[in-house]
Design an enzyme around this catalytic site. Structure first.
Site, PDB file in Angstrom:
ATOM      1  N   ASP A 371       0.817  -0.956   0.171  1.00 18.99           N
ATOM      2  CA  ASP A 371      -0.072  -0.080   0.082  1.00 18.99           C
ATOM      3  C   ASP A 371       0.927   1.312  -0.128  1.00 18.99           C
ATOM      4  O   ASP A 371       2.194   1.099   0.000  1.00 18.99           O
ATOM      5  CB  ASP A 371      -0.921   0.048   1.361  1.00 18.99           C
ATOM      6  CG  ASP A 371      -1.955   1.064   1.388  1.00 18.99           C
ATOM      7  OD1 ASP A 371      -2.330   1.491   0.121  1.00 18.99           O
ATOM      8  OD2 ASP A 371      -2.574   1.360   2.279  1.00 18.99           O
ATOM      9  N   GLU A 374       3.015   5.088  -3.983  1.00 16.34           N
ATOM     10  CA  GLU A 374       3.115   5.976  -4.939  1.00 16.34           C
ATOM     11  C   GLU A 374       4.397   6.713  -4.888  1.00 16.34           C
ATOM     12  O   GLU A 374       4.935   7.144  -6.030  1.00 16.34           O
ATOM     13  CB  GLU A 374       1.877   6.967  -4.942  1.00 16.34           C
ATOM     14  CG  GLU A 374       0.437   6.352  -5.318  1.00 16.34           C
ATOM     15  CD  GLU A 374       0.043   5.438  -4.129  1.00 16.34           C
ATOM     16  OE1 GLU A 374       0.392   5.527  -2.988  1.00 16.34           O
ATOM     17  OE2 GLU A 374      -0.733   4.441  -4.299  1.00 16.34           O
ATOM     18  N   ASP A 481      -8.742   3.457  -3.076  1.00 14.22           N
ATOM     19  CA  ASP A 481      -9.950   3.679  -2.108  1.00 14.22           C
ATOM     20  C   ASP A 481     -11.249   4.429  -2.864  1.00 14.22           C
ATOM     21  O   ASP A 481     -11.481   5.362  -3.118  1.00 14.22           O
ATOM     22  CB  ASP A 481      -9.258   4.957  -1.156  1.00 14.22           C
ATOM     23  CG  ASP A 481      -8.330   4.324  -0.342  1.00 14.22           C
ATOM     24  OD1 ASP A 481      -7.965   3.053  -0.244  1.00 14.22           O
ATOM     25  OD2 ASP A 481      -7.623   5.187   0.348  1.00 14.22           O
TER      26      ASP A 481
HETATM   27  O1  MIG Z   1      -5.657   5.181   3.689  1.00 15.99           O
HETATM   28  O2  MIG Z   1      -3.875   0.735   5.633  1.00 15.99           O
HETATM   29  O3  MIG Z   1      -5.737   1.989   0.107  1.00 15.99           O
HETATM   30  O4  MIG Z   1      -6.656  -0.250   1.340  1.00 15.99           O
HETATM   31  O5  MIG Z   1      -6.784  -0.186   4.113  1.00 15.99           O
HETATM   32  C1  MIG Z   1      -5.097   4.411   4.883  1.00 15.99           C
HETATM   33  C2  MIG Z   1      -4.871   1.348   5.419  1.00 15.99           C
HETATM   34  C3  MIG Z   1      -4.089   3.639   4.200  1.00 15.99           C
HETATM   35  C4  MIG Z   1      -5.021   2.806   2.227  1.00 15.99           C
HETATM   36  C5  MIG Z   1      -5.427   1.650   1.304  1.00 15.99           C
HETATM   37  C6  MIG Z   1      -6.491   0.906   2.076  1.00 15.99           C
HETATM   38  C7  MIG Z   1      -5.904   0.434   3.443  1.00 15.99           C
HETATM   39  C8  MIG Z   1      -5.499   1.763   4.252  1.00 15.99           C
HETATM   40  N1  MIG Z   1      -4.719   2.632   3.470  1.00 15.99           N
END
Ligand code: MIG
Length: 763
Positions: A371, A374, A481
């Site tokens: 996650d 980027e 998201d």
């Molecule tokens: O926005 O790790 O897209 O799937 O549950 C918080 C927590 C950071 C973003 C990810 C999402 C995940 C969340 N992360």
């Protein structure tokens, strides 16, 4: 703005083969682009010119193949501007790929909107939207600078041309905007542009060609194709993890994988578990394995700056972190607080990252979920300090903070990676701009290395949010998201299709929606859709309504169970399709026009799709709707065929049809001349049933033969690469005397799972 013209450019064209050529456009040709860190293409360079020609025209140049024009470019220029983008003052290279009025443009990766891309500008810059995104948000998490043009061709035949901009720098594609843009305007923040042109009579050939260049999609382990369950915030402890696991089994809802989001960590620190809530993680994972689950753990790239935290100390010692303009470790705030970021661009940093990931694999974790790659950063530490002191100055000198302050604050997240500085393998400094879009790709490379070291003969499972062209070799991707709305459910169809067209087939949205509270009907309709999407994971955010398949009572639970079970029943079909995709690059999930290019009507259908070349799906995407208008394509543009209703066994004909679709029905149809292999329901992909059913649609015409491809292997290892797999084709013939079934074995390197076969022809 200052523009220099075409005469100042060096143009080069090289044919790689009959279908693919490389066009290089550059200014300052003497410049040595040492910092080019984009992975090279996989097609051998300079196979020979083979009929490719470049000719100058009055307003630009044309690429020709054996005397016929393939692509026309105009307005080649170098634009130096501080207006193009506030962050990237300097030289942008620009050119226009001229297109005819009636042309269509597809692709461009992770983009919102309809499949046909005209009328908008799309940017390539990996970006977290910091919360859910809107229907026209751009850019999003990953970048795939590849588009496909459909244009009436030279021989009066339809032609497709793919264009892959092999540059990782920030780029923009301005696609057909009426008179303002009569083609695709390509702008890249670089003194050169390398474009691969991929010609094909069919769109499939172009996608295939693109994956020859950037890599064939991975073959997932079977369990990756099961139902996956996830929620941010849950499970919050060991007991809850075991409870969810038991609930699925107790309720007879199949499931293969459970996810541990950041809440499992000690203060959101990578590679740790909160000891109080998750004591002895190995034994928890063992227990989940015993119940036939796989475990997927989240890993964020940001490493908390905290002395005494082993991962930080070791990274510091090995000096693997990205630097800032002053040469110190770049520090930025993310979930764990101020963090530093591994420089995945460097091989030694990747080696180091692999060894960190190995710890999770040692604990028994089956998959890694990347996650925030980027990379997403809330704000840089120095950046915020600078802004804070600026504001303080203003506050003391003015009585109110003006618009410029507001803008400055608003641009924090857009500018937070600006001062990152990377290092090349040769030890030279590399501006973040050049490698931003590659950060997640190289993280995946490093993560795969951990799997390679620990489980050399197993297929890895990596789920990523961000990526670049080539990511299809390493990872599955989810579309970030989204939110629990009907609009987002519809968008998830277009986005998944679009990613498939762009060479990344193993994709899917957060089923049920990430942000906001899901309503029962939406969850059910989305689970139905998910049951046939390439990647099928239910995921939602912290503090949102629980969206387990049983969350809304029996009526919904039963339908949810039926569709999650359908997923498992279809695995022989889906797995076969994934193998074919792995070989060809042609996506599992296809827009109708990919299979029926001569049927004009298919180009305007975005909310139906095909799985492989045989199964048409028309999910219900409207609240309260109990009927579905379904377009069933004509073969070869106008030949009427029959379509078999999966549920009722009715046969429908090409054209528009209204199908009954009460809540328990998502319309699925089988194309004439095709068949779908499936089995009895199972609880997880490790459970094997010995009966194989094949639902066939021999049609009513003369064509009574149905061919059904079938693939099988052990589902786990890389043995298929050494030939340990089975591939064949069932040939089923319907005649007055009954049904004749034959299996034509094409590759016999594995004992396939079935011992009984039943052909189901609803007539
Ligand atoms: O926005 O790790 O897209 O799937 O549950 C918080 C927590 C950071 C973003 C990810 C999402 C995940 C969340 N992360």
């Amino acid at each position: 703005m200052n523009v220099s013209h075409e005469e100042n450019f060096k143009l080069e064209l090289e044919g790689l083969d009959r279908k693919i050529s490389r066009l290089s456009v550059s200014t300052r040709p003497e410049e040595d682009y040492v910092n080019d860190l984009i992975p090279p293409v996989e097609v051998e360079e300079k196979v020979g010119k083979a009929g490719w020609e470049l000719s100058r025209t009055s307003d630009g140049f044309t690429v020709e193949y054996s005397g016929s024009p393939v692509a026309k470019f105009t307005e080649l220029s170098e634009v130096s501007s501080d207006r193009v983008d506030g962050q990237n003052n300097g030289q942008w290279l620009r050119l226009v790929h001229k297109l005819a009025d009636n042309s269509r443009v597809f692709g461009l990766g992770e983009k919102t909107g309809y499949l046909e891309k005209s009328g908008r500008v799309y940017e390539m810059w990996n970006r977290d939207t910091n919360g859910f995104y809107t229907h026209n948000e751009d850019p999003l998490y990953s970048s795939i600078p590849f588009y496909i043009v459909q244009e009436e061709g030279i021989d009066q035949t339809r032609n497709f041309i793919g264009v892959y901009l092999h540059q990782a720098e920030r780029s923009r594609f301005n696609v057909k905007n009426g008179e303002r843009m009569d083609g695709v305007g390509i702008t890249v923040f670089s003194p050169k542009a390398t474009l691969y042109l991929i010609a094909g009579e069919e769109i499939k050939q172009v996608v295939k060609g693109y994956t020859r260049l950037t890599g064939k999609p991975l073959l997932p382990p079977k369990w990756a194709l099961g139902y996956h369950h996830s929620k941010y915030g849950a499970p919050g402890d060991r007991e809850e993890a075991l409870k969810i696991a038991k609930d699925f089994r107790r309720r007879g809802i199949p499931c293969d994988a459970l996810y541990f989001d950041i809440q499992h960590m000690d203060s959101n620190k990578d590679f740790t578990w909160d000891e109080a809530r998750f004591p002895e993680p190995e034994s928890l994972i063992d227990q989940l394995h015993e119940m036939d689950y796989r475990v997927v753990n989240i890993v964020d790239p940001g490493i908390k700056e905290e002395e005494g935290y082993e991962v930080y100390d070791s990274g510091k010692e090995n000096d693997v972190f990205v630097k800032d303009l002053e040469g110190e470790d770049f520090s930025g705030s993310v979930w764990a607080g101020f963090c530093v970021f591994p420089d995945f661009i460097r091989k030694d940093a990747r080696d180091w990252w692999a060894s960190q990931n190995e710890k999770l694999l040692d604990q028994g974790v089956d998959g890694i979920w990347n996650d925030m790659n980027e990379p997403a950063i809330f704000f840089g530490e120095k950046q915020i300090k600078r802004i804070a002191s600026e504001l303080e100055d203003k506050i003391s000198n003015e009585d109110h903070l003006g618009l410029s302050c507001k803008q400055r604050l608003a641009s924090i997240s857009e500018n937070n990676t600006n001062s990152m500085v990377h290092e090349s393998e040769e030890g030279e400094k590399v501006d973040h701009q050049k490698v931003h879009n590659l950060y997640a790709l190289y993280e995946a490379v490093a993560t795969e290395q951990a799997f390679e070291r620990k489980r050399p003969n197993r297929r890895p499972f990596i789920l990523t949010r961000s990526g670049f062209s080539g990511i299809q070799k390493y990872a599955a991707k989810w579309t970030g998201d989204n939110s629990s709305t009907w609009e987002h459910m519809r968008m998830s169809i277009y986005m998944s299709l679009n990613l498939g067209l762009s060479g990344l087939p193993l994709v899917g949205p957060d089923i049920g929606g990430f942000d906001g509270d899901v309503e029962p009907e939406l969850l059910t309709r989305w689970i139905q859709l998910g049951s046939v999407l390439p990647f099928f994971r239910n995921h939602s955010s912290l503090d949102t309504t629980p969206q387990e398949p049983w969350s809304f009572g029996e009526k919904y639970e039963d339908i949810n169970r039926k569709y999650i079970s359908l997923r498992y029943r279809l695995l022989p079909f889906l797995y076969t399709e994934f193998f074919r995709t792995h070989r060809s690059g042609i996506p599992v999930m296809r827009p109708l026009f990919m299979e029926f290019p001569a049927d004009e009507e298919t180009y305007s259908v975005s909310d139906q799709f095909l799985i492989g070349d045989s199964m048409l799906v028309a999910p219900v995407v409207e609240r309260g709707s109990e009927r579905r208008l379904v377009y069933l394509p004509y073969e070869d543009g106008n030949r009427e065929i029959s379509w078999l209703d999966w549920w009722t066994g009715n046969r429908l004909e090409s054209g528009y049809n209204v199908l009954e679709a009460p809540l328990e029905v998502m319309p699925i149809l089988v194309r004439e001349g095709k068949g779908i292999p499936y089995t009895a329901p199972v609880q997880h992909t490790g459970e094997v049933r010995k009966e194989l059913n094949i639902k066939v649609n021999p049609g009513s015409g003369d064509q009574k033969e149905v061919q059904v491809p079938i693939y099988d292997d052990d589902g786990e290892t890389k043995g298929y690469d050494q030939g340990n797999y089975f591939y064949g084709e069932f040939i089923i013939e319907e005649s007055g005397e009954g049904t004749a079934l034959e299996l034509e074995v094409k590759h016999d390197g594995y004992e396939p799972f079935w011992s009984e076969i039943e052909v189901i022809n609803p007539d």
